[in-house]
Design an enzyme around this catalytic site. Structure first.
Site, PDB file in Angstrom:
ATOM      1  N   ASP A   9      23.505  39.833 -55.248  1.00 17.80           N
ATOM      2  CA  ASP A   9      22.500  39.509 -56.276  1.00 17.80           C
ATOM      3  C   ASP A   9      22.844  40.145 -57.633  1.00 17.80           C
ATOM      4  OD1 ASP A   9      21.114  38.047 -54.421  1.00 17.80           O
ATOM      5  OD2 ASP A   9      19.614  39.584 -54.012  1.00 17.80           O
ATOM      6  N   ARG A  28      17.404  24.183 -51.772  1.00 18.15           N
ATOM      7  CA  ARG A  28      18.154  25.243 -51.080  1.00 18.15           C
ATOM      8  C   ARG A  28      18.356  24.887 -49.608  1.00 18.15           C
ATOM      9  NH1 ARG A  28      16.609  31.031 -53.174  1.00 18.15           N
ATOM     10  NH2 ARG A  28      18.613  31.426 -52.176  1.00 18.15           N
ATOM     11  N   SER A  72      13.245  42.722 -51.040  1.00 18.67           N
ATOM     12  CA  SER A  72      13.532  42.406 -49.625  1.00 18.67           C
ATOM     13  C   SER A  72      12.635  43.223 -48.700  1.00 18.67           C
ATOM     14  CB  SER A  72      14.993  42.738 -49.304  1.00 18.67           C
ATOM     15  OG  SER A  72      15.848  41.911 -50.029  1.00 18.67           O
TER      16      SER A  72
HETATM   17  C1  S3P Z   1      17.857  38.541 -49.178  1.00 22.05           C
HETATM   18  C2  S3P Z   1      19.126  38.241 -48.793  1.00 22.05           C
HETATM   19  C3  S3P Z   1      20.143  37.693 -49.700  1.00 22.05           C
HETATM   20  C4  S3P Z   1      19.753  37.877 -51.164  1.00 22.05           C
HETATM   21  C5  S3P Z   1      18.331  37.526 -51.421  1.00 22.05           C
HETATM   22  C6  S3P Z   1      17.405  38.379 -50.572  1.00 22.05           C
HETATM   23  C7  S3P Z   1      16.912  39.087 -48.164  1.00 22.05           C
HETATM   24  O1  S3P Z   1      20.298  36.305 -49.453  1.00 22.05           O
HETATM   25  O2  S3P Z   1      20.607  37.119 -51.986  1.00 22.05           O
HETATM   26  O3  S3P Z   1      18.020  37.753 -52.788  1.00 22.05           O
HETATM   27  O4  S3P Z   1      15.870  39.641 -48.544  1.00 22.05           O
HETATM   28  O5  S3P Z   1      17.223  38.964 -46.974  1.00 22.05           O
HETATM   29  P1  S3P Z   1      21.266  35.769 -48.250  1.00 22.05           P
HETATM   30  O6  S3P Z   1      20.809  36.421 -47.038  1.00 22.05           O
HETATM   31  O7  S3P Z   1      21.075  34.294 -48.217  1.00 22.05           O
HETATM   32  O8  S3P Z   1      22.640  36.169 -48.634  1.00 22.05           O
END
Ligand code: S3P
Length: 426
Positions: free
Chosen positions: A313, A120, A21
């Protein structure tokens, strides 16, 4: 990948690859800043490479050096029209966050990704972006490809998120950089806050009060140095392996311990895990530490409510740990798992059942009863990196030899996964 039962222990000290992230965001903010941003410990997994390739197509000069990545930031209004459709591969974070940036550009873009991305839902970002005046449409219902056209000005917004999602929150904040008025977001449950932290690090006026975020209008930013901490979502697999194999002790160096991400540590400790943290540091607004994990006997637990976004996750690998815990583990309020890289509730339940695990599917989670013995199986990864890594750890516990199909998908977030596991095994 064929994996045989492992009878030994896991021992060693390992460096954890950069947080996925934070890596994505470092390229995005680096590109929108003026001047050079130097990024250390950038994750060179497929998803983060997709973000680099998209920004290169938007005219940003990004160089992969031996121990860092440099971004020659072009400023908020310096991106240029790409010659072709932007391709995000498997990366939901890339398409959702970039859409916020693209909504503010004075040129049209098309953006899409692989077959998983094309399933998605994007209505979750299209709705708030349209409320801000963006011209964004899907060419396939609520799914990518997305076409984003220029508009004169983006408006301010006060947005109450329906589901807790850092990707949606970040998309709005990034679009907000192109609005002349403040942006306010109210979150139902607090999701990962890397965007907020990075914005503050770059000097963007942003205030967080409980579940509310307020971003003011001054948005000129200049390049910075960013050190990406190790990804706790990657560390999660080694952490779990160490817990499950008798005699194990593993040190995971320099792992990000942002409180919006550490749900797995809190839950494992409640399940009885021997986990300690040392060498705390804070760099570019993100805390990190070394995590020491020793084999532990776990007990079942209920996991639901506010903690879910903090471990979303990690649910597949937590379910794997629960398969060896004494008693029952119940996971609820995790319906978001159905719209990840694959439907992770049904994938986990289907594949774990093949190994003889007593696991039932719930509409928003799963129920797992601990057991002692697993049988070998041929496992479908659904091309989902976290399913492949979870089932690989379980394969090491199962009698005989198992096979994980399409295991190369681990490259999405952790190309070193199998080598690192081997290095920990004696
Ligand atoms: C992420 C947010 C999460 C996570 C994804 C990475 C991010 O998803 O599941 O692997 O980097 O902002 P969501 O924001 O859809 O919950």
């Amino acid at each position: 990948m064929k994996i045989k039962k492992y009878e030994g222990k896991l021992k060693g000290v390992i460096n954890i690859p950069g947080d996925k992230s934070i890596s994505h965001r470092s390229i995005m903010f680096g590109s929108l800043a003026k001047g050079e941003t130097k990024i250390y410990n950038y994750l060179l997994g497929e998803d983060c490479k997709s973000t680099i390739s998209c920004f290169k197509k938007l005219g940003v000069n990004i160089k992969l050096n031996e121990d860092n990545v440099t971004v020659e930031g072009v400023g908020l209004y310096g991106l240029s029209k790409p010659d072709e459709m932007l391709y995000v591969g498997n990366s939901g974070t890339t398409i959702r966050l970039m859409s916020g940036i693209l909504a503010g550009q004075q040129f049209e873009t098309l953006i899409s990704g692989d077959s998983s991305i094309q399933k998605r839902p994007m209505d979750r970002i299209m709705t708030p972006l349209k409320m801000m005046g963006a011209d964004i449409e899907s060419l396939n219902g609520i799914y990518p490809p997305l076409r984003i056209k220029p508009v004169n000005n983006l408006r301010n917004i006060k947005y109450h998120q329906k589901t807790s999602s850092a990707q949606v929150k970040s998309c709005i904040l990034l679009a907000g950089m192109y609005s002349q008025k403040p942006v306010k977001i109210v979150q139902p449950k607090i999701s990962r806050d890397h965007t907020e932290r990075m914005m503050q690090y770059f000097g963007i006026p942003l205030i967080v009060q409980g579940n509310e975020i307020l971003m003011e209008t001054s948005k000129y930013i200049v390049g910075k140095e960013i050190f990406v901490p190790g990804d706790i979502s990657t560390a999660a697999f080694y952490m779990t392996a160490a817990l499950l194999f008798e005699g194990s002790e593993v040190v995971l160096k320099n792992v990000g311990i942002n409180p919006t991400r550490t749900g797995i540590v809190d839950i494992y400790k409640k399940m009885g895990a021997d986990i300690t943290l040392e060498n705390y540091q804070i760099r570019n607004n993100e805390p990190s530490a070394d995590i020491i994990v020793r084999h532990s006997k776990l007990k079942g637990i209920e996991i639901k409510g506010e903690i879910i976004p903090k471990l979303i996750d990690e649910i597949p690998i937590i379910a794997a740990a629960a398969a060896f815990a004494e008693g029952t583990t119940v996971i609820k309020n995790a319906a978001e798992l159905k719209v990840k890289e694959t439907n992770r509730i049904s994938a986990v339940v289907t594949e774990m059942k093949k190994m003889g695990i007593d696991i039932q599917e719930l509409d928003d989670g799963m129920v797992i009863n601990g057991c002692e013995k697993l049988k070998s199986a041929t496992i479908d990864s659904y091309d989902d990196h976290r399913i492949a890594m979870t089932m690989s750890i379980l394969a090491m516990k199962a009698e005989g030899e198992s096979e994980i199909l399409n295991s190369h998908c681990v490259n999405i977030s952790n190309p070193d996964f199998y080598d690192t596991i081997k290095s920990l095994c004696y």
